[in-house]
Design an enzyme around this catalytic site. Structure first.
Site, PDB file in Angstrom:
ATOM      1  N   CYS A  81      -3.685  40.536 -21.780  1.00  0.00           N
ATOM      2  CA  CYS A  81      -4.345  39.443 -21.357  1.00  0.00           C
ATOM      3  C   CYS A  81      -3.210  38.615 -20.559  1.00  0.00           C
ATOM      4  O   CYS A  81      -2.181  38.302 -20.973  1.00  0.00           O
ATOM      5  CB  CYS A  81      -5.274  38.442 -22.272  1.00  0.00           C
ATOM      6  SG  CYS A  81      -6.056  37.130 -21.649  1.00  0.00           S
ATOM      7  N   HIS A  97       1.503  33.838 -19.971  1.00  0.00           N
ATOM      8  CA  HIS A  97       1.681  32.430 -19.833  1.00  0.00           C
ATOM      9  C   HIS A  97       2.676  32.303 -21.151  1.00  0.00           C
ATOM     10  O   HIS A  97       3.814  31.444 -20.918  1.00  0.00           O
ATOM     11  CB  HIS A  97       0.618  31.550 -20.209  1.00  0.00           C
ATOM     12  CG  HIS A  97      -0.384  31.343 -18.818  1.00  0.00           C
ATOM     13  ND1 HIS A  97       0.225  31.180 -17.673  1.00  0.00           N
ATOM     14  CD2 HIS A  97      -1.569  31.620 -18.905  1.00  0.00           C
ATOM     15  CE1 HIS A  97      -0.778  31.110 -16.667  1.00  0.00           C
ATOM     16  NE2 HIS A  97      -1.790  31.336 -17.430  1.00  0.00           N
TER      17      HIS A  97
END
Length: 360
Positions: free
Chosen positions: A38, A43
């Site tokens: 994901c 991030h």
């Protein structure tokens, strides 16, 4: 067990041997069958969101229960389960008022003085988002997973654990899309495609998918999009013209200030913009104040405002009935040691989801 470990921000994950503890009273040991790769993990790898290190990453997964603690009542050994990062305690104010996805109770974690769930030869290993699913096994709180029917393929079930629940839930729960409503989704990665699919399932009259890659058009339309628009500086103008005044619901599924602003600016009067993407810490968005006179709203959505013990089995049923289109979301099935390749492919924007399959 083998696990993918982040030891330093900006560096690739390392495949290491990690030790896992035995289940405590309310804990479940799961053999990981599949884990989606994901964008949220990226991030944290890039430092856009801080997290204590070292940590085993991964948070979108499904597997099989191998052992349970003495007080576990929600699952049993042999159950097929989907995990969820929004573990809930069941007794705080958020849980008791039906907002389980907002629970931040420490009761779902081990006490600091207790033995860590994960360790390595160099010391304790941090568990990532209550799960750490880039590993052959997971040890989690019983309220971080839900049992599902055994005829559901686990590689597709894993997608429901984060991206699909986030996208579909934002449509159905957070923004309450109704039959006939107009919808725009910015970003056709895994979460955005799930939002498109969710809008179609909710009966939206028009679903406009927006992405910078023209190659995403066919995929978006297979998920239920009625229209496809290439992203860019004029996208708001295009959407406003197509809908004669804007959409009732917009969903930003990238995590950029610019696209968050666009999601608000393409609303009709009374519309709602939903920010699903993770805008990096420290970034701000700028909105025209006069727009609020038209009763336009902008809001966040955390994991699709889910009630995952109810929602996820229903999404499994929707897949088995042919309404939730998960097969096309998987761009590639990989081994654990290929996880860094998957993140590099993710940066190109050309893939929807890579899935680590542990039995491969």
């Amino acid at each position: 067990m083998k696990a993918a470990v982040l030891r330093e921000v900006g560096k690739p994950l390392q495949i290491e041997d990690v030790q896992i503890s035995k289940p405590g009273p309310h804990e479940v040991l799961i053999r990981t069958a599949a884990a989606g790769v994901c964008h949220s993990d990226l991030h944290f790898m890039e430092g856009k969101y801080p997290y204590p290190l070292p940590a085993v990453l991964g948070h979108e997964s499904a597997g099989v229960v191998e052992a349970i603690g003495s007080e576990v009542r929600t699952v049993k050994v042999g159950d097929h389960v989907i995990t969820c990062l929004s573990a809930f305690c069941g007794h705080c104010e958020y849980c008791l008022t039906g907002h389980m996805s907002l629970c931040v109770s420490p009761d779902t974690k081990r006490d600091q003085e207790a033995e860590p769930r994960l360790t390595s030869p160099t010391g304790p290993m941090m568990q990532y988002l209550n799960l750490s699913s880039f590993a052959e096994h997971m040890l989690i709180h019983e309220h971080a997973c839900v049992s599902i029917r055994k005829d559901m393929p686990l590689d597709r079930a894993a997608l429901i654990g984060c991206g699909v629940m986030t996208g579909v839930g934002a449509v159905i729960h957070t923004s309450n899309v109704r039959p006939g409503d107009t919808v725009a989704v910015i970003g056709c990665g895994g979460v955005g495609l799930a939002a498109v699919n969710g809008a179609a399932m909710a009966g939206a009259g028009r679903v406009i998918a927006i992405d910078m890659s023209p190659g995403k058009e066919n995929l978006a339309k297979s998920m239920g999009a009625t229209d496809f628009v290439l992203g860019g500086d004029d996208v708001v103008k295009q959407v406003m013209e197509m809908t004669k005044g804007g959409v009732q619901h917009s969903f930003e599924a990238i995590g950029l200030s610019k696209t968050a602003e666009q999601s608000f600016n393409m609303l009709r009067r009374g519309g709602t913009a939903n920010i699903i993407g993770m805008i990096p810490v420290g970034q701000t968005i700028s909105l025209m104040g006069a727009a609020f006179l038209g009763e336009k709203r902008i809001q966040g959505s955390l994991m699709g405002s889910n009630r995952f013990p109810v929602d996820m089995p229903r999404l499994v049923d929707a897949y088995m009935a042919g309404k939730l289109h998960l097969d096309d979301m998987i761009s590639r099935r990989i081994r654990l040691d290929q996880v860094n390749e998957a993140f590099e492919e993710m940066k190109t924007g050309a893939v929807a989801r890579s899935v680590i399959v542990f039995d491969a």
